[in-house]
Design an enzyme around this catalytic site. Structure first.
Site, PDB file in Angstrom:
ATOM      1  N   HIS A   1     -47.571  -1.807  10.905  1.00  0.00           N
ATOM      2  CA  HIS A   1     -47.653  -2.523   9.750  1.00  0.00           C
ATOM      3  C   HIS A   1     -49.071  -3.102   9.734  1.00  0.00           C
ATOM      4  O   HIS A   1     -49.919  -2.729   8.682  1.00  0.00           O
ATOM      5  CB  HIS A   1     -46.892  -3.424   9.769  1.00  0.00           C
ATOM      6  CG  HIS A   1     -46.992  -4.370   8.588  1.00  0.00           C
ATOM      7  ND1 HIS A   1     -46.135  -4.350   7.607  1.00  0.00           N
ATOM      8  CD2 HIS A   1     -47.638  -5.374   8.082  1.00  0.00           C
ATOM      9  CE1 HIS A   1     -46.285  -5.021   6.441  1.00  0.00           C
ATOM     10  NE2 HIS A   1     -47.327  -5.757   6.725  1.00  0.00           N
ATOM     11  N   GLU A   2     -49.867  -3.399  10.625  1.00  0.00           N
ATOM     12  CA  GLU A   2     -51.054  -4.199  10.646  1.00  0.00           C
ATOM     13  C   GLU A   2     -51.861  -2.938  10.807  1.00  0.00           C
ATOM     14  O   GLU A   2     -53.302  -3.347  10.420  1.00  0.00           O
ATOM     15  CB  GLU A   2     -51.223  -5.113  11.825  1.00  0.00           C
ATOM     16  CG  GLU A   2     -50.045  -6.200  11.859  1.00  0.00           C
ATOM     17  CD  GLU A   2     -50.173  -6.980  10.562  1.00  0.00           C
ATOM     18  OE1 GLU A   2     -51.176  -7.134  10.115  1.00  0.00           O
ATOM     19  OE2 GLU A   2     -49.120  -7.754  10.164  1.00  0.00           O
TER      20      GLU A   2
ATOM     21  N   HIS B   1     -52.777  -2.239   7.395  1.00  0.00           N
ATOM     22  CA  HIS B   1     -53.856  -3.182   6.700  1.00  0.00           C
ATOM     23  C   HIS B   1     -55.238  -2.868   7.323  1.00  0.00           C
ATOM     24  O   HIS B   1     -56.072  -3.141   6.271  1.00  0.00           O
ATOM     25  CB  HIS B   1     -53.250  -4.603   7.197  1.00  0.00           C
ATOM     26  CG  HIS B   1     -52.202  -5.268   6.694  1.00  0.00           C
ATOM     27  ND1 HIS B   1     -51.788  -5.010   4.993  1.00  0.00           N
ATOM     28  CD2 HIS B   1     -51.045  -5.980   6.996  1.00  0.00           C
ATOM     29  CE1 HIS B   1     -50.722  -5.529   4.692  1.00  0.00           C
ATOM     30  NE2 HIS B   1     -50.155  -6.065   6.183  1.00  0.00           N
TER      31      HIS B   1
END
Length: 195
Positions: A97-98, A101
């Site tokens: 997920h990160e 980003h």
């Protein structure tokens, strides 16, 4: 505080739960295992190809006071909240997920995390592309909707993240998410399609 045991050399490492999570050292081990998974390798490779070199300490285990799993901070990298991690799959999901980003931050020269619309777009992409909202994970969270669960989950998790941003009051967060939903949900870079 629970006392930590040091494993004997050559023994099977057993993980001690501290306040329902892992120690930073245990989490660092889990991060190292995560770096060997195909999805993490793929995202790291595409970060490099996009010109965003990352060092050995780009992803690190930290103790978090807030009830979050992790985060990405421009210039600092990815943090995984060791005290909120229990199993390898949780660490893998946070890292994936990160990394999405981080990829968004790398490819968009003008990404402003204080702008609700920018933040919403990256959260939509991370929620959709990371597998955070796979139906098995949703089932384990207690959400049992069979049809339309993935988009509903992404919307719920985007809102949770946006309202934690001090620049995004709830009404502005919802408006921002709706304004960019179609474009950002369908933006699957660096993948050819949604995994």
């Amino acid at each position: 505080m629970a006392e930590e045991s040091t494993p004997e050399p050559g023994s099977n490492r057993s993980y001690s739960s501290v306040n329902g999570g892992r120690t930073k050292e245990e989490c660092e081990d889990m991060i190292r295992r995560s770096l060997r998974t195909p999805m993490v390798k793929f995202l790291m490779e595409h970060l490099e190809k996009s010109g965003c070199g990352i060092g050995d300490r780009f992803i690190k285990a930290v103790h978090c006071e807030k009830q979050i799993s992790g985060g990405y901070v421009r210039g600092e990298g990815i943090m995984v909240c060791s005290n909120h991690m229990n199993i390898q799959d949780e660490v893998n999901q946070v890292v994936i997920h990160e990394l999405i980003h981080a990829f968004d931050d790398c490819r968009a020269a003008n990404l402003d995390w204080a702008n609700c619309t920018h933040h919403a777009c990256s959260e939509i992409r991370a929620g959709h592309l990371s597998g955070d909202c796979h139906y098995k994970r949703e089932l384990l969270r207690g959400f049992m909707k069979l049809r339309g669960h993935e988009q509903e989950c992404v919307r719920r998790r985007v809102m949770k993240s946006l309202v934690a941003n001090p620049y995004c009051p709830e009404a502005a967060a919802k408006d921002a998410m709706e304004a960019v939903w179609d474009v950002c949900y369908n933006d699957t870079q660096p993948f050819d399609r949604a995994p």
